[in-house]
Write a protein that holds these residues in place. Structure first.
Motif, PDB file in Angstrom:
ATOM      1  N   ARG A 233     -74.080   7.657 -42.241  1.00 54.20           N
ATOM      2  CA  ARG A 233     -75.083   8.381 -41.455  1.00 54.20           C
ATOM      3  C   ARG A 233     -76.333   8.648 -42.291  1.00 54.20           C
ATOM      4  O   ARG A 233     -77.460   8.396 -41.847  1.00 54.20           O
ATOM      5  CB  ARG A 233     -74.489   9.691 -40.955  1.00 54.20           C
ATOM      6  CG  ARG A 233     -75.437  10.528 -40.077  1.00 54.20           C
ATOM      7  CD  ARG A 233     -74.851  11.902 -39.817  1.00 54.20           C
ATOM      8  NE  ARG A 233     -75.654  12.671 -38.892  1.00 54.20           N
ATOM      9  CZ  ARG A 233     -75.439  12.747 -37.583  1.00 54.20           C
ATOM     10  NH1 ARG A 233     -74.419  12.087 -37.052  1.00 54.20           N
ATOM     11  NH2 ARG A 233     -76.222  13.476 -36.806  1.00 54.20           N
TER      12      ARG A 233
ATOM     13  N   GLU B 245     -71.137   4.876 -36.117  1.00 55.72           N
ATOM     14  CA  GLU B 245     -72.086   5.924 -36.505  1.00 55.72           C
ATOM     15  C   GLU B 245     -73.372   5.815 -35.693  1.00 55.72           C
ATOM     16  O   GLU B 245     -73.960   6.839 -35.305  1.00 55.72           O
ATOM     17  CB  GLU B 245     -72.402   5.820 -37.990  1.00 55.72           C
ATOM     18  CG  GLU B 245     -73.155   7.007 -38.552  1.00 55.72           C
ATOM     19  CD  GLU B 245     -72.425   8.324 -38.351  1.00 55.72           C
ATOM     20  OE1 GLU B 245     -73.025   9.254 -37.762  1.00 55.72           O
ATOM     21  OE2 GLU B 245     -71.254   8.427 -38.777  1.00 55.72           O
TER      22      GLU B 245
ATOM     23  N   SER C  52     -73.572   4.717 -32.621  1.00 58.68           N
ATOM     24  CA  SER C  52     -73.223   5.250 -31.297  1.00 58.68           C
ATOM     25  C   SER C  52     -73.208   6.769 -31.320  1.00 58.68           C
ATOM     26  O   SER C  52     -73.667   7.426 -30.374  1.00 58.68           O
ATOM     27  CB  SER C  52     -71.850   4.717 -30.857  1.00 58.68           C
ATOM     28  OG  SER C  52     -71.872   3.309 -30.732  1.00 58.68           O
ATOM     29  N   ARG C  53     -72.702   7.350 -32.394  1.00 63.09           N
ATOM     30  CA  ARG C  53     -72.658   8.807 -32.522  1.00 63.09           C
ATOM     31  C   ARG C  53     -74.072   9.389 -32.580  1.00 63.09           C
ATOM     32  O   ARG C  53     -74.363  10.411 -31.946  1.00 63.09           O
ATOM     33  CB  ARG C  53     -71.865   9.185 -33.764  1.00 63.09           C
ATOM     34  CG  ARG C  53     -71.585  10.680 -33.901  1.00 63.09           C
ATOM     35  CD  ARG C  53     -70.714  10.985 -35.095  1.00 63.09           C
ATOM     36  NE  ARG C  53     -69.391  10.385 -34.947  1.00 63.09           N
ATOM     37  CZ  ARG C  53     -68.916   9.401 -35.694  1.00 63.09           C
ATOM     38  NH1 ARG C  53     -69.680   8.871 -36.641  1.00 63.09           N
ATOM     39  NH2 ARG C  53     -67.706   8.927 -35.509  1.00 63.09           N
ATOM     40  N   LEU C  54     -74.949   8.744 -33.315  1.00 59.70           N
ATOM     41  CA  LEU C  54     -76.327   9.209 -33.416  1.00 59.70           C
ATOM     42  C   LEU C  54     -77.041   9.132 -32.062  1.00 59.70           C
ATOM     43  O   LEU C  54     -77.859   9.999 -31.733  1.00 59.70           O
ATOM     44  CB  LEU C  54     -77.079   8.378 -34.460  1.00 59.70           C
ATOM     45  CG  LEU C  54     -76.692   8.615 -35.926  1.00 59.70           C
ATOM     46  CD1 LEU C  54     -77.307   7.547 -36.829  1.00 59.70           C
ATOM     47  CD2 LEU C  54     -77.128  10.001 -36.381  1.00 59.70           C
ATOM     48  N   LYS C  55     -76.719   8.119 -31.276  1.00 56.63           N
ATOM     49  CA  LYS C  55     -77.312   8.004 -29.937  1.00 56.63           C
ATOM     50  C   LYS C  55     -76.796   9.107 -29.017  1.00 56.63           C
ATOM     51  O   LYS C  55     -77.567   9.715 -28.270  1.00 56.63           O
ATOM     52  CB  LYS C  55     -77.004   6.616 -29.342  1.00 56.63           C
ATOM     53  CG  LYS C  55     -77.796   5.481 -29.992  1.00 56.63           C
ATOM     54  CD  LYS C  55     -77.651   4.185 -29.210  1.00 56.63           C
ATOM     55  CE  LYS C  55     -76.254   3.609 -29.344  1.00 56.63           C
ATOM     56  NZ  LYS C  55     -76.142   2.291 -28.637  1.00 56.63           N
ATOM     57  N   ARG C  56     -75.497   9.364 -29.068  1.00 53.41           N
ATOM     58  CA  ARG C  56     -74.916  10.411 -28.220  1.00 53.41           C
ATOM     59  C   ARG C  56     -75.474  11.792 -28.576  1.00 53.41           C
ATOM     60  O   ARG C  56     -75.678  12.633 -27.693  1.00 53.41           O
ATOM     61  CB  ARG C  56     -73.392  10.438 -28.376  1.00 53.41           C
ATOM     62  CG  ARG C  56     -72.667   9.266 -27.743  1.00 53.41           C
ATOM     63  CD  ARG C  56     -71.191   9.574 -27.578  1.00 53.41           C
ATOM     64  NE  ARG C  56     -70.563   9.977 -28.832  1.00 53.41           N
ATOM     65  CZ  ARG C  56     -69.993   9.127 -29.681  1.00 53.41           C
ATOM     66  NH1 ARG C  56     -69.989   7.828 -29.404  1.00 53.41           N
ATOM     67  NH2 ARG C  56     -69.434   9.567 -30.794  1.00 53.41           N
ATOM     68  N   GLU C  57     -75.760  11.998 -29.842  1.00 52.08           N
ATOM     69  CA  GLU C  57     -76.278  13.294 -30.286  1.00 52.08           C
ATOM     70  C   GLU C  57     -77.775  13.442 -30.039  1.00 52.08           C
ATOM     71  O   GLU C  57     -78.353  14.493 -30.316  1.00 52.08           O
ATOM     72  CB  GLU C  57     -75.984  13.479 -31.778  1.00 52.08           C
ATOM     73  CG  GLU C  57     -74.493  13.584 -32.085  1.00 52.08           C
ATOM     74  CD  GLU C  57     -74.224  13.628 -33.589  1.00 52.08           C
ATOM     75  OE1 GLU C  57     -75.206  13.597 -34.374  1.00 52.08           O
ATOM     76  OE2 GLU C  57     -73.041  13.690 -33.974  1.00 52.08           O
ATOM     77  N   GLY C  58     -78.395  12.382 -29.541  1.00 53.43           N
ATOM     78  CA  GLY C  58     -79.826  12.444 -29.253  1.00 53.43           C
ATOM     79  C   GLY C  58     -80.713  12.353 -30.477  1.00 53.43           C
ATOM     80  O   GLY C  58     -81.887  12.736 -30.435  1.00 53.43           O
ATOM     81  N   VAL C  59     -80.168  11.822 -31.554  1.00 50.48           N
ATOM     82  CA  VAL C  59     -80.951  11.682 -32.785  1.00 50.48           C
ATOM     83  C   VAL C  59     -81.879  10.476 -32.704  1.00 50.48           C
ATOM     84  O   VAL C  59     -83.000  10.494 -33.211  1.00 50.48           O
ATOM     85  CB  VAL C  59     -80.029  11.565 -34.014  1.00 50.48           C
ATOM     86  CG1 VAL C  59     -80.836  11.353 -35.288  1.00 50.48           C
ATOM     87  CG2 VAL C  59     -79.160  12.811 -34.137  1.00 50.48           C
TER      88      VAL C  59
ATOM     89  N   SER D 154     -82.675   6.536 -30.270  1.00 48.94           N
ATOM     90  CA  SER D 154     -82.374   5.623 -29.163  1.00 48.94           C
ATOM     91  C   SER D 154     -82.500   4.203 -29.686  1.00 48.94           C
ATOM     92  O   SER D 154     -83.269   3.935 -30.620  1.00 48.94           O
ATOM     93  CB  SER D 154     -83.320   5.847 -27.977  1.00 48.94           C
ATOM     94  OG  SER D 154     -84.656   5.516 -28.313  1.00 48.94           O
TER      95      SER D 154
ATOM     96  N   GLU E 285     -85.389  12.830 -33.265  1.00 48.05           N
ATOM     97  CA  GLU E 285     -85.501  14.031 -34.081  1.00 48.05           C
ATOM     98  C   GLU E 285     -85.264  13.643 -35.533  1.00 48.05           C
ATOM     99  O   GLU E 285     -84.615  12.658 -35.826  1.00 48.05           O
ATOM    100  CB  GLU E 285     -84.489  15.091 -33.648  1.00 48.05           C
ATOM    101  CG  GLU E 285     -83.032  14.671 -33.808  1.00 48.05           C
ATOM    102  CD  GLU E 285     -82.076  15.776 -33.457  1.00 48.05           C
ATOM    103  OE1 GLU E 285     -81.274  16.162 -34.327  1.00 48.05           O
ATOM    104  OE2 GLU E 285     -82.129  16.256 -32.314  1.00 48.05           O
TER     105      GLU E 285
END
Length: 224
Positions: A160, A202, A204-211, A213, A223
């Motif tokens: 990450r 990782e 996919s996780r960053l996309k789900r968290e809105g970090v 696109s 962000e």
């Protein structure tokens, strides 16, 4: 001279030749006894385990500089685009690196200049020869900076952190929160020395968290 002029008209002007006129460039190609070679996708362009101390200039196509591990793994050290040069660092140091090679990613045309022609003082004391040497020193400094940035990325403890650090660098370099990755996801995993499956999870996780696109190779940091 017509042959060298045709080369000049087709080759992207590498920063190696910045400040050198078209006529001087054409004369330099002849004086330096340059030669060309073509490579197909997947071909090995060069290894650094011999005494070949030439500098290569990528006229067309794409290539990667790779470091090969003893267990068969590979790390992308640098991506080469049109106008990029390779071999200058090892040529000037005189070192051999048998685990480093250049591989063609997309059909390549390479122009080669022998190291000795670059460092030897031209008998005619041509000013453009001095400019070429100055440009080479500048390129070596730029490579040192890129290496420093790469070390920063690899020093991050988690995938990450590596991804976010690399994406932040790309965003700053391209002047905005959105940027296009210069290579595929597979190559990105190699670049940050991470398992591709783990990196994909990782991402996919960053996309789900809105970090961030992701749209193909286009990344947008939402962000920081």
């Amino acid at each position: 001279m017509q042959h060298y002029w045709s080369i000049f008209m087709s080759i992207p002007r590498s920063t190696l030749f910045a400040g050198i006129s078209e006529a001087e460039y054409a004369a330099m190609l002849h004086c330096f006894e340059t030669y060309e070679q073509s490579y197909s996708s997947g071909a090995l362009i060069r290894t650094f385990d011999d005494q070949n101390r030439s500098v290569g200039i990528l006229q067309s196509g794409r290539a990667d500089i790779l470091r090969l591990d003893a267990d068969g793994g590979k790390t992308v050290l640098e991506q080469l685009e049109e106008g990029s040069i390779f071999g200058e660092t090892l040529a000037f140091s005189g070192a051999e690196q048998e685990n480093i090679c250049v591989v063609c990613i997309q059909s390549c045309q390479v122009l080669y200049i022998d190291y000795e022609h670059i460092v030897k003082r031209c008998p005619k004391a041509c000013p453009h020869h001095s400019i070429l040497v100055q440009n080479m020193l500048m390129l070596l400094s730029q490579k040192a900076l890129l290496l420093s940035q790469r070390v920063e990325i690899l020093s991050c403890r988690s995938i990450r952190e590596k991804l976010l650090h690399y994406f932040s660098l790309c965003a700053r370099q391209q002047g905005g929160s959105s940027f296009r990755l210069p290579f595929s996801m597979s190559a990105l995993a190699d670049y940050i020395c991470a398992d591709r499956s783990a990196m994909t999870r990782e991402m996919s996780r960053l996309k789900r968290e809105g970090v961030l696109s992701v749209d193909g190779r286009k990344i947008t940091l939402l962000e920081t």
